[in-house]
Design a protein around this motif. Structure first.
Motif, mmCIF file in Angstrom:
data_model
loop_
_atom_site.group_PDB
_atom_site.id
_atom_site.type_symbol
_atom_site.label_atom_id
_atom_site.label_comp_id
_atom_site.label_asym_id
_atom_site.label_seq_id
_atom_site.Cartn_x
_atom_site.Cartn_y
_atom_site.Cartn_z
ATOM 1 N N ARG A 140 12.278 -15.931 -13.844
ATOM 2 C CA ARG A 140 10.880 -16.192 -12.980
ATOM 3 C C ARG A 140 10.538 -17.992 -13.079
ATOM 4 O O ARG A 140 9.652 -18.229 -13.273
ATOM 5 N N LEU A 141 11.426 -18.413 -12.676
ATOM 6 C CA LEU A 141 11.164 -20.126 -12.689
ATOM 7 C C LEU A 141 10.395 -20.866 -11.824
ATOM 8 O O LEU A 141 9.607 -21.379 -11.422
ATOM 9 N N ALA A 142 10.796 -19.656 -10.271
ATOM 10 C CA ALA A 142 9.701 -20.535 -9.584
ATOM 11 C C ALA A 142 7.690 -20.711 -9.746
ATOM 12 O O ALA A 142 7.220 -21.224 -9.722
ATOM 13 N N THR A 143 7.421 -19.105 -10.607
ATOM 14 C CA THR A 143 5.904 -19.102 -11.223
ATOM 15 C C THR A 143 6.275 -19.701 -12.226
ATOM 16 O O THR A 143 4.849 -20.143 -12.400
ATOM 17 N N LEU A 144 7.409 -19.901 -13.083
ATOM 18 C CA LEU A 144 6.711 -21.198 -14.013
ATOM 19 C C LEU A 144 6.381 -22.412 -13.805
ATOM 20 O O LEU A 144 5.973 -22.948 -14.361
ATOM 21 N N ARG A 145 7.416 -22.794 -12.600
ATOM 22 C CA ARG A 145 6.956 -23.956 -12.049
ATOM 23 C C ARG A 145 5.712 -24.120 -11.329
ATOM 24 O O ARG A 145 4.760 -25.107 -11.401
ATOM 25 N N GLN A 146 5.212 -23.268 -10.776
ATOM 26 C CA GLN A 146 4.081 -23.247 -10.388
ATOM 27 C C GLN A 146 2.892 -23.344 -10.942
ATOM 28 O O GLN A 146 1.654 -24.222 -11.594
ATOM 29 N N ALA A 147 3.343 -22.398 -12.590
ATOM 30 C CA ALA A 147 2.336 -22.218 -13.391
ATOM 31 C C ALA A 147 1.958 -23.843 -14.462
ATOM 32 O O ALA A 147 1.540 -24.100 -14.700
ATOM 33 N N GLY A 148 3.090 -24.184 -14.821
ATOM 34 C CA GLY A 148 3.670 -25.313 -15.182
ATOM 35 C C GLY A 148 2.595 -27.018 -14.557
ATOM 36 O O GLY A 148 2.503 -27.818 -15.449
ATOM 37 N N ARG A 149 2.667 -26.704 -13.222
ATOM 38 C CA ARG A 149 1.401 -27.344 -12.572
ATOM 39 C C ARG A 149 0.913 -27.581 -13.381
ATOM 40 O O ARG A 149 -0.378 -28.738 -14.076
ATOM 41 N N TYR A 150 -0.235 -26.352 -13.875
ATOM 42 C CA TYR A 150 -1.495 -26.650 -13.778
ATOM 43 C C TYR A 150 -1.629 -27.237 -15.747
ATOM 44 O O TYR A 150 -2.140 -27.456 -16.265
ATOM 45 N N LEU A 151 -0.294 -26.259 -16.248
ATOM 46 C CA LEU A 151 -0.177 -27.522 -17.591
ATOM 47 C C LEU A 151 -0.042 -28.288 -17.817
ATOM 48 O O LEU A 151 -0.914 -29.978 -18.672
ATOM 49 N N GLN A 152 0.728 -29.416 -16.679
ATOM 50 C CA GLN A 152 0.938 -30.578 -16.777
ATOM 51 C C GLN A 152 -0.737 -30.960 -17.172
ATOM 52 O O GLN A 152 -1.016 -31.881 -17.439
ATOM 53 N N VAL A 153 -1.638 -30.694 -16.032
ATOM 54 C CA VAL A 153 -2.776 -31.300 -15.806
ATOM 55 C C VAL A 153 -3.431 -31.421 -17.237
ATOM 56 O O VAL A 153 -4.662 -32.396 -17.663
ATOM 57 N N ILE A 154 -3.555 -30.071 -17.754
ATOM 58 C CA ILE A 154 -4.000 -30.132 -19.364
ATOM 59 C C ILE A 154 -3.452 -31.116 -20.238
ATOM 60 O O ILE A 154 -4.301 -31.656 -21.063
ATOM 61 N N THR A 155 -2.036 -31.018 -19.907
ATOM 62 C CA THR A 155 -1.805 -31.784 -21.095
ATOM 63 C C THR A 155 -2.038 -33.087 -20.708
ATOM 64 O O THR A 155 -1.973 -34.215 -21.799
ATOM 65 N N GLY A 156 -1.891 -33.827 -19.381
ATOM 66 C CA GLY A 156 -2.006 -35.468 -19.310
ATOM 67 C C GLY A 156 -3.510 -35.452 -19.355
ATOM 68 O O GLY A 156 -3.400 -36.911 -20.194
ATOM 69 N N ALA A 157 -4.235 -34.777 -19.109
ATOM 70 C CA ALA A 157 -5.298 -35.342 -19.587
ATOM 71 C C ALA A 157 -5.451 -35.637 -21.071
ATOM 72 O O ALA A 157 -6.670 -36.352 -21.737
ATOM 73 N N ILE A 158 -4.976 -34.114 -22.046
ATOM 74 C CA ILE A 158 -4.856 -34.972 -23.510
ATOM 75 C C ILE A 158 -4.540 -36.205 -23.620
ATOM 76 O O ILE A 158 -4.586 -36.657 -24.600
ATOM 77 N N LEU A 159 -2.912 -36.623 -23.045
ATOM 78 C CA LEU A 159 -3.107 -37.613 -23.273
ATOM 79 C C LEU A 159 -3.646 -39.240 -22.692
ATOM 80 O O LEU A 159 -3.731 -39.963 -23.368
ATOM 81 N N VAL A 160 -4.374 -38.844 -21.816
ATOM 82 C CA VAL A 160 -5.326 -39.602 -21.810
ATOM 83 C C VAL A 160 -6.813 -40.027 -22.196
ATOM 84 O O VAL A 160 -7.109 -41.393 -22.480
ATOM 85 N N ALA A 161 -7.067 -38.803 -22.374
ATOM 86 C CA ALA A 161 -8.263 -38.849 -23.777
ATOM 87 C C ALA A 161 -7.083 -39.538 -25.227
ATOM 88 O O ALA A 161 -8.273 -40.595 -26.090
ATOM 89 N N MET A 162 -6.323 -38.810 -25.488
ATOM 90 C CA MET A 162 -5.659 -39.625 -26.460
ATOM 91 C C MET A 162 -6.166 -41.505 -26.719
ATOM 92 O O MET A 162 -5.692 -41.818 -27.208
ATOM 93 N N GLY A 163 -4.799 -41.456 -25.222
ATOM 94 C CA GLY A 163 -4.819 -42.979 -24.476
ATOM 95 C C GLY A 163 -6.273 -43.945 -25.250
ATOM 96 O O GLY A 163 -6.728 -44.924 -25.857
ATOM 97 N N ILE A 164 -7.751 -43.664 -24.619
ATOM 98 C CA ILE A 164 -8.725 -43.805 -25.050
ATOM 99 C C ILE A 164 -8.956 -44.030 -25.631
ATOM 100 O O ILE A 164 -9.545 -45.370 -26.424
ATOM 101 N N ALA A 165 -8.480 -42.919 -27.098
ATOM 102 C CA ALA A 165 -9.625 -42.978 -28.173
ATOM 103 C C ALA A 165 -8.537 -44.476 -29.159
ATOM 104 O O ALA A 165 -8.655 -45.438 -30.527
#
Length: 248
Positions: free
Chosen positions: A199-224
């Motif tokens: 299921r690696l291909a599926t995980l890579r697709q899901a991982g893209r959405y998870l990356q957006v979420i984790t990236g947003a958390i990092l941006v919020a943390m950086g601003i704080a």
């Protein structure tokens, strides 16, 4: 410090997960796990031998995780020790750390693109055969060094945050939590290696959405961090996730 124990550790953990999901790590995980396990992928069945093989793969992968954790802990201790030499510039360091974390978040989200050479890694092929604890630890350490350019934006942000810590222990803890965030997916992938590979291909697709979420958390943390609102950010996290109050 409450804000470090909650917001900082959460950021480090999320950063570790983001690193695992990065395009230059996730596709190569099956190959690493196969070598670590001795060239075989345990089947996902109810057979006793298969369960034994999966537990064996999990243990060897734990050695692999230990290897790169040693590298990240050493980096955390070193950068924090250096940061303590510049305590007089703590305000400026906080701003720099916040910018670095937010930058890492934007890279993880795909908003900013890094040069191609940043995504390169230094491959290490140990002479010893896989399937043994010591080679797994050595390979994990090589992973920690060799993949540093690839996961550099996220790792750099966590290191920058560690440099602002008021003790070497706290800075080392941040990198330890980062290693946990990176290590847990490796362990899960090792135990469920066969379905993970299928299921690696599926995980890579899901991982893209998870990356957006984790990236947003990092941006919020950086601003704080950069704005000096880290305590308010930590209090907000406590209201949303009360269980985090037990940390630290």
């Amino acid at each position: 410090m409450l804000e470090l124990s909650i917001a900082g550790l959460l950021t480090a953990f999320v950063g570790g997960i983001a690193s695992f999901l990065s395009p230059c790590v996730l596709p190569l995980v099956p190959g690493y796990l196969s070598y670590i396990a001795g060239g075989t992928a345990p089947l996902q069945t109810a057979d006793a031998d298969s369960r034994s093989e999966r537990w064996r793969a999990l243990g060897l992968s734990g050695c692999f995780v230990l290897g790169f954790s040693i590298v990240f802990l050493a980096l955390g201790a070193s950068i924090t020790a250096i940061g303590r030499l510049f305590l007089a510039y703590r305000y400026e360091m906080n701003i720099a750390a916040g910018i670095a974390i937010a930058f890492a978040g934007l890279v993880v989200m795909g908003v900013l693109r890094m040069p191609v050479w940043v995504h390169r890694y230094y491959r290490f092929d140990p002479a010893a055969k896989g399937g043994k604890p010591l080679p797994a630890v050595v390979l994990g350490m090589a992973f920690g060094f060799g993949w540093t350019p690839c996961i550099g934006p996220v790792l750099g942000g966590i290191l920058a945050l560690g440099a602002t810590s008021d003790s070497v222990g706290r800075g080392t803890l941040l990198l330890g939590v980062y290693a946990i965030g990176l290590g847990i997916p490796f362990l899960l992938a090792a135990y469920f290696m066969a379905p993970f590979t299928r299921r690696l291909a599926t995980l890579r697709q899901a991982g893209r959405y998870l990356q957006v979420i984790t990236g947003a958390i990092l941006v919020a943390m950086g601003i704080a961090v950069a704005s000096g609102q880290l305590m308010h950010f930590a209090i907000w996290l406590l209201k949303i996730f009360p269980v985090l109050g037990r940390i630290g």
